[in-house]
Write an enzyme that holds these catalytic residues in place. Structure first.
Site, short mmCIF file in Angstrom:
data_model
loop_
_atom_site.label_atom_id
_atom_site.label_comp_id
_atom_site.label_asym_id
_atom_site.label_seq_id
_atom_site.Cartn_x
_atom_site.Cartn_y
_atom_site.Cartn_z
N SER A 118 -19.48 4.32 -0.53
CA SER A 118 -18.56 3.21 -0.69
C SER A 118 -18.65 2.27 0.50
CB SER A 118 -17.12 3.71 -0.85
OG SER A 118 -16.99 4.48 -2.02
N GLU A 148 -15.76 0.33 5.16
CA GLU A 148 -15.78 1.79 5.27
C GLU A 148 -17.07 2.23 5.94
OE1 GLU A 148 -15.72 5.64 2.28
OE2 GLU A 148 -14.31 4.00 1.93
N ARG A 179 -9.60 7.58 5.68
CA ARG A 179 -10.90 7.20 6.21
C ARG A 179 -10.90 6.98 7.73
NH1 ARG A 179 -11.78 8.91 1.80
NH2 ARG A 179 -12.97 7.89 0.14
#
Length: 307
Positions: A216, A298, A167
């Site tokens: 998410s 995130e 990520r």
């Protein structure tokens, strides 16, 4: 276009960012720029005062813009940056091309980028976040990216220069991805279509796809996304930690942690950015209290709080 360089595309001052993000929150940006093409973007950035911050916006699918807005020029790439081309095992996609569409076009040509099918957003964001699911990541298939620098020059960077990790990436400061080249394995088009259909069904069964979310909310402390395999464990998955902390379904103002998937922060219709971010911080605190782990966001959070 007071105080800004000329542009063949469009420039809107004071545009509410709530109109451009999936969560539908966010105050006004100083300006939102939609360049006509790459040359237009280069010329604009080259002439723009270097002291003016620039923020690249994709689909707005992984973003909270705070209620006070964004003190920056927001660059949003449009149709001119959305092309998709398959050349043998290479798939060349513009930064504005939707991830799902890239997966579809590749599959039709017998090339496997199926993991992109259920990832929200566009290719530019997928590169920046090293997007992935079901055990596959952009870093597995990315060959190179084409970027426009803050100074308005064009550079082509090999994937290894981006330091892609879970990520995260290390794009040059201020650089805007305009296209990416992927190396995709060969596959039977019908089998690839079937795999994507199964992925969509699995996603729709487990995620609140009809709600106003940003994907998410927190990264998995395990350091990888769910693989979907039978041997996948959940102890260090964000959703499991949130669930165990008793935060699934908990509301704050117009925000709520989804009942369907604990790691999805949802705007029920009247949330402010402050509601969403405050609830997310409450989740982080509760998970730390119960598990001793600080969840990492995130979702990107940018801008100024409301005055």
């Amino acid at each position: 276009m007071t105080g800004y360089p000329p542009l063949r595309g469009s420039l809107i001052e004071g545009k509410p960012m709530a109109e451009l993000t999936w969560l539908r929150v966010g105050g006004p940006a100083d300006a939102v720029v939609l360049p006509a093409d790459e040359a237009d973007l280069c010329a604009f950035l080259a002439a723009l005062d270097p002291a003016v911050p620039v923020f690249a916006l994709g689909a707005g699918s992984n973003l909270i813009v705070r209620d006070g807005g964004l003190r920056a020029v927001v660059v949003r790439l449009g149709r001119a940056f959305g092309g998709i081309e398959v050349q043998g095992d290479r798939v060349i996609a513009g930064a504005a091309a939707p991830d799902a569409r890239v997966a579809q076009v590749a599959a039709e040509a017998g090339r496997d980028l199926t993991f992109l099918r259920t990832i929200p957003g566009t290719i530019g964001g997928a590169v920046r976040m090293n997007a992935g699911c079901y055990g596959s990541y952009v870093s597995d298939v990315l060959e190179e990216v084409r970027v426009v620098t803050r100074a308005g020059t064009v550079e082509v960077l090999p994937a290894k220069a981006l330091d892609l990790r879970y990520r995260q990436s290390s794009l040059p400061e201020g650089a805007i991805v305009v296209s990416a080249v992927f190396r995709a394995c060969e596959g039977d088009p019908a089998a690839l279509q079937q795999r994507m259909a199964e992925q969509i069904a699995k996603r729709d069964a487990s995620q609140p796809v009809k709600d106003r979310t940003a994907g998410s909310t927190f990264r998995n402390p395990a350091g990888f996304s769910s693989t979907g395999r039978a041997d996948d464990t959940h102890e260090l998955k964000a959703w499991k930690l949130i669930q165990d902390a008793g935060m699934q379904g908990v509301p704050l103002g117009g925000a709520v942690m989804s009942e369907k998937h604990a790691n999805f922060l949802t705007n029920t219709g009247g949330a402010t950015a402050r509601d969403l971010e405050s609830l997310g911080e409450e989740v982080r605190n509760r998970v730390f209290q119960t598990a001793g782990i600080w969840l990492e966001w995130e979702i990107m959070r940018v801008g100024e709080p409301a005055a």
